[in-house]
Every structure is written in C-alpha cells, then in structure tokens.
Write an enzyme that holds these catalytic residues in place. Structure first.
Site, PDB file in Angstrom:
ATOM      1  N   HIS A  90      39.249  42.353  42.075  1.00 17.47           N
ATOM      2  CA  HIS A  90      39.547  41.178  41.237  1.00 17.47           C
ATOM      3  C   HIS A  90      38.702  39.978  41.697  1.00 17.47           C
ATOM      4  O   HIS A  90      39.227  38.962  42.150  1.00 17.47           O
ATOM      5  CB  HIS A  90      41.036  40.875  41.346  1.00 17.47           C
ATOM      6  CG  HIS A  90      41.618  40.030  40.259  1.00 17.47           C
ATOM      7  ND1 HIS A  90      41.090  38.818  39.882  1.00 17.47           N
ATOM      8  CD2 HIS A  90      42.693  40.253  39.464  1.00 17.47           C
ATOM      9  CE1 HIS A  90      41.838  38.310  38.922  1.00 17.47           C
ATOM     10  NE2 HIS A  90      42.817  39.159  38.636  1.00 17.47           N
ATOM     11  N   GLU A 145      35.613  41.401  37.183  1.00 18.33           N
ATOM     12  CA  GLU A 145      36.334  42.412  37.949  1.00 18.33           C
ATOM     13  C   GLU A 145      35.829  43.817  37.627  1.00 18.33           C
ATOM     14  O   GLU A 145      35.745  44.194  36.457  1.00 18.33           O
ATOM     15  CB  GLU A 145      37.826  42.317  37.640  1.00 18.33           C
ATOM     16  CG  GLU A 145      38.382  40.902  37.777  1.00 18.33           C
ATOM     17  CD  GLU A 145      39.771  40.752  37.183  1.00 18.33           C
ATOM     18  OE1 GLU A 145      40.566  41.720  37.282  1.00 18.33           O
ATOM     19  OE2 GLU A 145      40.064  39.688  36.613  1.00 18.33           O
TER      20      GLU A 145
END
Length: 304
Positions: A163, A265
C-alpha cells in the site's frame, strides 16, 4: 555489521521510530531506508537527498494500530474483502529481523523480514503460512517484495498489497501515466470506465486497475519523479488519494495531508492467490528515481 559492509560504507543499524524498533539501511552515496519491525513496513526512503515516501505526522505509534504512510503490507486480506480486520493482520504484528541480517546485494543492501503463523494468527485465520518481506535499497531505487510459502497440507488463499504512499509537493500538479487504455473500477462512483490519458488528482480518487504491461511514470509539475513497476504476481494496481473531504475525517492524517501524497499500490485482490500445499508465491514493486544523464536526458537506475 560485517567488515565488508564497513569498508564499503554500507550500514545497517538498529534504530527507532517514535519508540518502535526499526532498522535503518544506508548506502555510501547517502540513500537510506527506515524499516519498522511492526508490519515489516518501510517508513522512509530518502534518495537524492529527498524523502520519497509520505508518512503522516499524525500516524499511530502505539505498536498495535496501523501506521499511516510508508509502505504498509496488506496480508492476508486487502481492505474489507473478507472476515479479518481491514487490510489483514500482518501490518500490525512484529516481524522478525536484525540489522545483522542485512547483506550487500550488487550496489545495494537487502534486508529480509519474516512472519509465520502463531497462536494469535490461527485464532482469527486458521492457516499455516510463512511470509517474507524483502527490502532492496539501491542508489536511486527501492524494491520491496512479498513472498508467501504454504507449509501446510491444504490450499492457502489470500489477497495482498503493498500500500505504497508516495510523497509529492502538490497532488493537484501531479500526474500518473502508464494506465491509459485500461478499464478500471472506480470505487467512489462504482463504475467501470476506460482510462483516457494520464491520471490526475483532485477530489477523492479510489481506483482498481489491471496491472499495466508497461511501467508507470509519476510526474510532478511536469517533471519525471518516479518510475513504478510491479511483477506479474501483482495482478492489480490500486491508485488512491482521499481528497480533502475524506482526509479531514481521518484522525491519523493532517487536514491537508491529501495534497502531499498519493498511493500507487501493487495488489493481488480481484482474484485471490491460491497456493497449493508446499507452494511458494512472490511478487515485487520497484520504485526508481530518474537520473539526469549527460546532456540533460533522464534515465532510471539499473536493476542489474
């Protein structure tokens, strides 16, 4: 630190961030990375004298809550796509690593951090697993890889993501290219449009793209900032910025924090990864800062 590392001025030392244990990697040219043992989370990547990752000044640091920023590891669940805590438990647990574990790899330093199932994980997810995060710091480049091994005798299914929070001076003057022509899910509008041109940022943006075949390029103020690639094991690419309204409601973000960050991500979420007994899976995301070559042309760091 071994003698080879000392002589070459590669350093890997135990450190702290807000009282939490971490490991700092530093290259002879000054590039560095700070990796927290909580979540095996890269919190800082300094290259060319500038911080490349966004870490919220309001990020939690109690050793239990998720840390907002850097490169959180989402495993074994992405977001709320399952019965586990949001984004899985791996980002809040202590991974195993020591500064002495770091080793020279080519022109950089590589550090591996490991997490295995235990009584606490099996209480919420009755699966055997062994996960490893590899952080490879090179001049002007950072590669982070997640590897998962299924040591059990039954199939292992999971979703996962790196992330990655990227730091920018002004998200409104930032563009992301490389996703043109791909149909994506717009999670804000719940539609599936086709990406036309570069991705631009303003209001809340939350999109899931199929992994692009080519590299993505982040531009800030019209100038190249980062080249972003991900292995084929990451079948999806998530692009997220909370926008002003959502950012103001996030307790661990400053009110205007959305203007200095965006997430790109590397993810495996639309179709879970399924590992047969004793099987392995691995996939990496690579960030490269453009280098100015003689004559003013821009290139990227070599992975060789």
């Amino acid at each position: 630190m071994n003698s080879q590392m000392a002589e070459a001025q590669f350093t890997a030392v135990a450190a702290q961030w807000q009282g939490l244990p971490a490991i700092r990697l530093t290259l002879p040219g000054g590039d560095s990375a700070l990796v927290a043992l909580q979540g095996a989370q890269v919190l800082s990547w300094v290259s060319g004298g500038q911080e490349q990752l966004f870490l919220s000044p309001h990020a939690a640091h109690d050793g239990h809550a998720p840390i907002r920023g850097g490169i959180p590891v989402c495993f074994p669940q992405f977001n709320q796509r399952g019965l586990l805590v949001k984004h899985g438990f791996a980002r809040t647990l202590a991974w195993q690593a020591r500064a002495d574990d770091a080793r020279i790899d080519g022109d950089g330093l590589r550090l591996a951090l490991r997490l295995e199932d235990n009584a606490a994980t099996r209480a919420v997810w009755p699966q055997s697993f062994a996960a490893e995060i590899s952080v490879w710091l090179q001049p002007a480049a950072l590669t982070v890889a997640l590897a998962v091994h299924n040591p059990g005798d039954a199939p292992l299914a999971f979703t996962a993501a790196l992330h990655t929070y990227l730091r920018v001076d002004d998200v409104a003057a930032t563009t992301l290219s490389g996703l043109q022509g791909l149909r994506y899910w717009d999670a804000v509008a719940d539609t599936h449009p086709l990406q036309e041109g570069e991705v631009r940022f303003g209001p809340e943006l939350d999109r899931v793209y199929p992994r692009p075949a080519q590299a993505m390029a982040l531009h800030a103020g019209g100038a190249p900032r980062l080249r972003i690639t991900q292995d084929a094991g990451w079948a999806d690419t998530v692009v997220w910025n909370p926008g002003a309204a959502l950012c103001a409601r996030l307790a661990d973000m400053p009110a205007n924090g959305h203007a200095q960050m965006l997430c790109v991500e590397a993810a495996a979420i639309d179709a879970p990864v399924v590992l047969a007994p004793q099987a392995h899976w691995q996939a990496a995301q690579r960030l490269e800062r453009p280098q100015v070559a003689p004559g003013g042309a821009h290139g990227v760091a070599s992975a060789c």
